[in-house]
Design an enzyme around this catalytic site. Sequence first.
Site, short mmCIF file in Angstrom:
data_model
loop_
_atom_site.label_atom_id
_atom_site.label_comp_id
_atom_site.label_asym_id
_atom_site.label_seq_id
_atom_site.Cartn_x
_atom_site.Cartn_y
_atom_site.Cartn_z
N GLU A 171 0.80 -1.24 0.00
CA GLU A 171 0.00 0.00 0.00
C GLU A 171 0.82 1.28 0.00
OE1 GLU A 171 -2.87 -0.20 3.17
OE2 GLU A 171 -3.88 -1.93 2.30
N GLU A 355 -5.35 -8.62 0.79
CA GLU A 355 -6.03 -8.30 2.07
C GLU A 355 -7.49 -8.02 1.81
OE1 GLU A 355 -4.46 -5.02 4.43
OE2 GLU A 355 -2.42 -5.73 4.10
C1 FCB Z 1 -4.56 -2.06 5.48
C2 FCB Z 1 -3.20 -2.43 5.99
C3 FCB Z 1 -3.19 -3.50 7.04
C4 FCB Z 1 -4.37 -3.40 7.98
C5 FCB Z 1 -5.66 -3.19 7.24
C6 FCB Z 1 -6.87 -3.10 8.11
O1 FCB Z 1 -4.53 -0.76 5.00
O2 FCB Z 1 -2.38 -2.89 4.94
O3 FCB Z 1 -1.96 -3.43 7.69
O4 FCB Z 1 -4.14 -2.48 8.95
O5 FCB Z 1 -5.58 -2.07 6.43
#
Ligand code: FCB
Length: 445
Positions: A171, A355
């Site tokens: 990110e 994620e």
């Molecule tokens: C993302 C992050 C991760 C976590 C989630 C909820 O932005 O990559 O580390 O905190 O959000």
Amino acid sequence: MTISLPKHSKMLTPDFTFGVATASFQIEGANTADGRLTSIWDTFCAIPGKVLNGDDGAMACDHYHRWEEDIELISHLGVDAYRLSIAWPRLMDEKGQANQKGLAFYRQLLQALKAKGLNTFVTLYHWDLPQYLEDRGGWVNRETAYRFVEYVELATKELGEWVDSWATFNEPFCAAILGYEYGIHAPGLTSPRFGRQAAHHILLAHGLALPVIRKNSPNSQVGIVLNMNQTYPASMKAEDQFAALVRESLDNQFFIEPLLSGQYPKLLEKVLPDHLPTVLPGDLDIISRPIDFLGMNFYTCNHNEYDDKTLFRDVKNTQKVEYTDIGWEIAPQAFSELLINLNKQYDLPPMYITENGAACADVMENGEVNDEQRVRYLNGHINAVNDAIEAGVDIRGYFAWSLMDNFEWAEGYSKRFGLCYVDYDTQKRTIKRSGHAYKALLASR
Ligand code: FCB
């Protein structure tokens, strides 16, 4: 309530990878052990008011000492893969020399994962920059990109043997923009000039690191992980549609366009030229070097209203929708929409959902956590991925965020994203209902 997919879904075939994800600073703790240097997140946590309740990463989930138990947990869930990150401050000292104890930690961890038959997806940078580099300007300083390459050289040479997939960065939007433009993440700077320049240097560091990773770890795949929210106008009004376009350019296109098309969004040249970084000749060729995969993190969508000053302003959905405990709208259809649209706009490399998950106000009752909302969230989003695959998007894997509750950045320990509950007083892990549901889905394959 279960998590289930259509019977003939590609996601149920052996080619599709299911996993769980974590990040070093969020779980490891032991932030002064074995020569680990201070990271920007240690510094940021120590500034009053930056992190909710003054929480910090000193203990987190104590994974640094409990990694064997955690691997048992991962393996017990029946996943194919585990996504983790390496803490740069553990691996190298200020002079750029290897820290053997830090290396040993990750070596034994990766070896143990492989011994369990798990695929390893390793992120090289999930936000824990060594503080000494921040003292020299951090990501605003172009030099940091070259220091990153030295760290990557060490990490991939020493650990490449046990890594199936490397991601350079997690990110860049959050690392650069939340950290250097909005100031809500470490290091807490607040100027678009800093944020956008930091983003450029992160992307440059990514491109510079690619050949190094390929040389040291020729059998691994290499890519980068972006986060995106699907962006909507708050209304059909022309000015709100424009607001959404600006938002999309700043948050999403600003990162994917240089990587896949070798340029920053043209819209910004006209609309927000001060949000464009200084780019040296050749930088964009380096940034757009081919990658084996693109990781995508998705949680929610946003709605944008026009604002005279900032051009866009976040507003709530006017429809009746459901939110998670962190205030994020639950919008699985936005997920498939985002993926399908990206696939129309770009020649996407193979994608992994690296994620996806929900923060819920979990409570432990009689030894159980009945996180019904998270089960529904996962079911909706896993099916959204399936819809995108059916519409032709090449998605090869899905990772739930997160294996267990952990340090949620500026929210500290107040927000729980885990499939496993962590009692921070005892460090006891308990599989939540969502963890059982995820396990059952995987076992049904
Ligand atoms: C993302 C992050 C991760 C976590 C989630 C909820 O932005 O990559 O580390 O905190 O959000």
